[in-house]
Each structure stands twice: as C-alpha cells, then as structure tokens.
Design an enzyme around this catalytic site. Sequence first.
Site, mmCIF file in Angstrom:
data_model
loop_
_atom_site.group_PDB
_atom_site.id
_atom_site.type_symbol
_atom_site.label_atom_id
_atom_site.label_comp_id
_atom_site.label_asym_id
_atom_site.label_seq_id
_atom_site.Cartn_x
_atom_site.Cartn_y
_atom_site.Cartn_z
ATOM 1 N N LYS A 141 56.858 64.349 39.762
ATOM 2 C CA LYS A 141 56.410 63.462 38.555
ATOM 3 C C LYS A 141 55.721 62.192 39.194
ATOM 4 C CE LYS A 141 58.249 65.900 35.280
ATOM 5 N NZ LYS A 141 59.904 65.929 35.179
ATOM 6 N N ASP A 188 68.661 58.713 36.126
ATOM 7 C CA ASP A 188 67.648 59.821 36.160
ATOM 8 C C ASP A 188 66.136 59.007 36.310
ATOM 9 O OD1 ASP A 188 65.626 61.861 36.318
ATOM 10 O OD2 ASP A 188 66.474 62.856 34.551
ATOM 11 N N TRP A 219 65.805 65.427 28.284
ATOM 12 C CA TRP A 219 66.462 65.360 29.663
ATOM 13 C C TRP A 219 67.804 64.612 29.548
ATOM 14 C CZ3 TRP A 219 64.259 68.938 31.886
ATOM 15 C CH2 TRP A 219 62.955 69.475 31.949
HETATM 16 C C1 LIG Z 1 60.789 66.501 34.517
HETATM 17 C C2 LIG Z 1 62.133 65.992 34.297
HETATM 18 C C3 LIG Z 1 63.594 66.598 34.443
HETATM 19 C C4 LIG Z 1 63.614 67.763 35.056
HETATM 20 O O1 LIG Z 1 63.353 68.129 36.382
HETATM 21 P P1 LIG Z 1 63.173 69.398 37.071
HETATM 22 O O2 LIG Z 1 62.982 68.963 38.547
HETATM 23 O O3 LIG Z 1 62.454 70.321 36.588
HETATM 24 O O4 LIG Z 1 64.692 69.473 37.143
HETATM 25 C C5 LIG Z 1 64.400 65.759 34.593
HETATM 26 N N1 LIG Z 1 64.302 64.377 33.980
HETATM 27 C C6 LIG Z 1 63.117 63.648 33.751
HETATM 28 C C7 LIG Z 1 63.233 62.199 33.394
HETATM 29 C C8 LIG Z 1 62.062 64.570 33.724
HETATM 30 O O5 LIG Z 1 61.006 63.900 33.668
#
Ligand SMILES: *Cc1c(COP(=O)(O)O)cnc(C)c1O
Length: 355
Positions: free
Chosen positions: A191, A167, A100
């Site tokens: 998540k 993020d 990511w």
């Molecule tokens: C799952 C995830 C993403 C991607 O998320 P989307 O909403 O599917 O774009 C990005 N960063 C992290 C840390 C993730 O766990």
Amino acid sequence: MKHNFGAGPCILPKEVFEEASQAVLDFNGTGLSILEVSHRSKEFEAVVVETERLVRELLNVPQGYCILFLQGGASQQFAMVPMNLLPEGGKAAYLDTGVWASKAAKEVKKLGQVEIVASSSDKNYTYIPKDYSIPTDAAYFHFTSNNTIYGTEVFQTPATNIPVVVDMSSDILSRKIDVSEFDLIYAGAQKNMGPAGVTLVILKDELFGKSGRNLPTIFEYEAHAKAGSMYNTPPVFSIYVSMLNLRWLKAKGGVEVIEQENIIKARMLYDEIDRNPFFKGTANTEDRSRMNVTFVMENPEFEAEFLELAKERGLIGLKGHRSVGGFRASIYNALTITSINALVDTMREFEEKHK
Ligand SMILES: *Cc1c(COP(=O)(O)O)cnc(C)c1O
C-alpha cells in the site's frame, strides 16, 4: 501519462521502478539478476540490513523492537497476532472500523475470545468511534489505523495500559508516528512501502512467546527474529524494491516531509469534493483519511460517465470498493501533486460540461 490512484498494489516512484528494472538484469554489478541471487549472499544480506536500518531511521524505532520482513500479507498477521499474543482461554480487544478490522477480529475467534470495544458498522464505517473503553483484562488491543476501503483514519492512538497492536498497512510511512505508543505494528508493503510480497512487522522483543502456545515454527515471531527474517527464503525482490523506495523517501527528507506533502495533496482533493456540486465525500469530515479519499456523486447516474471521462484523462484505479460505491482516490506517498491536479481538473471539466 497514467495517474495511478489504485488502492494496492500501489504506485511507487518512477526512479524506483527504473532502478528495480536495472537490478533484474544486473544486481549491483554481480552479473546476476536480483531474481536469481542467493538470499544468503553478502550482497543480499546488505539489502536486508539496509532495509531494516532505513525503517528504524525513518520511523525512529526505539530500542527493544525488532523489525521483521515476512510473507502472507497483512492477512497472515490477522492470525499470527493472536497466535503469538493471546494465551489459551484469553481475550483480545478489537476496534471494528471496517472490513480489514473485522477480518482481523474474526481470526481471533478461532483461538479464543474477542471483545469488540466499538464498531462503526451502523453507518457503513464512515466514521471512527471515539468513546469506548478498552478492557484491562484483555491480552492486547488491536485497531486499524487507516481504513483503506472507507477512507477513514485514526490520528490519535487510543490510550490503554494493555499492549497495542496496529494494522498500518495503508498509512505506514505516510506520517510521523511515535512507535513507542505501539507494541506491535504490521503492514502489508503493497500500500505504501513497496511491492506486494513482503509484510513489515515491528514488534517489542518482550512479546516473544507471550501466548505460551506451542506454535508451528513458521508462525512464531521469535523464530523469524532469531533468523534475521531468513527462517525461510525471504521475498528477495519485494524487500529489494522496498529498500529502494525507503531510500527514495529518505532522500526526499523522510516522513516529516512526505507528511506535509500528503496533507497538501489530501486538502486539494477534499477541497474540490466539498466545492464541486456534483461530488460529495463519504467519510465523516474529522476522520477523513489522507491516503484513501472516498467520494460519490450527488447524482449516482453520473458515476459511469465520470469514470469514463477519468479514463480518457489517464486516471486509473478510481472506482470505489464495492462496499462503498462511487470513487476512491488512493493518494499514497508516491502519487504526485501533478496527479492530484489531473483529477481535480477532470472533476471541474465534468462540472463545466453538466452545469
Ligand atoms: C490491504 C489491506 C489488508 C490486506 O492485506 P494483504 O497483504 O492483502 O493481506 C489488511 N489491512 C489493511 C488496512 C489493508 O489496507
């Protein structure tokens, strides 16, 4: 009973599913389904207001930050962050701790320069780099607080004078944070905050227009902020279910209380991984995530058999990401200690059978 260890979309509390399903039939006594109610109705406006208030309260968000509910997932933020924060000809600094993080950095290259301050790709992202310096001439520094795929987590925010972007998709609301350490926080809800379809963004108002770029309106943070996250039709149901989940978290005692539970849950599982001779963890011990526990078997030939046994015991979503292999137990806020016990018992059962 099923125990859902899936990495995302993830488990939510049963009460939240029950209330959400009720609202699909009749939202707040309106006689309308939450799926058909106008996003401009006063009933739904109250939902957005409460969701924002709960985020502010649970994360103790200081003055000067706005809260946005956007679409396009965390992946859209990979692009929106440089669009809004990186001036033409500018440079951004990124810490590379996994898939990511590197996907996020890749988007910057389409708009300007990116400097990777450190990377743990040399050891398949099993650790968090610590000794690196952040260039002071970069427009901002970006990192991923929890590496969902590799099971590593950054517990100490790197110190720098430039704006910090994080993020937090997979550890938001799982532990206490000091929001003032960050200039922009984003998280795909699916998540740990709610269902897929909404992305939480918390950013300092002073970042509006920072890149000086003439962006399509839909990609401007400021446009979404001015419209109260209603620049376009928001993901009504996803926001509603997130609100229910935030209410659940508040009723539980908030982030401090869930953090203590998360510490206990993670310890129970890592203790078993370290004790049981059939299993071993993949992440560097001090960087082990409290949200995604990655592990393999000493003898990989046993892995298919263990997965089969896990399935028989109702344990779902344990297969590791293809880039790590083995297993990944995602133990987000709503996953109960009962589910951790079920996994630990299954690991012991496997050990008994084969020793
Ligand atoms: C799952 C995830 C993403 C991607 O998320 P989307 O909403 O599917 O774009 C990005 N960063 C992290 C840390 C993730 O766990």
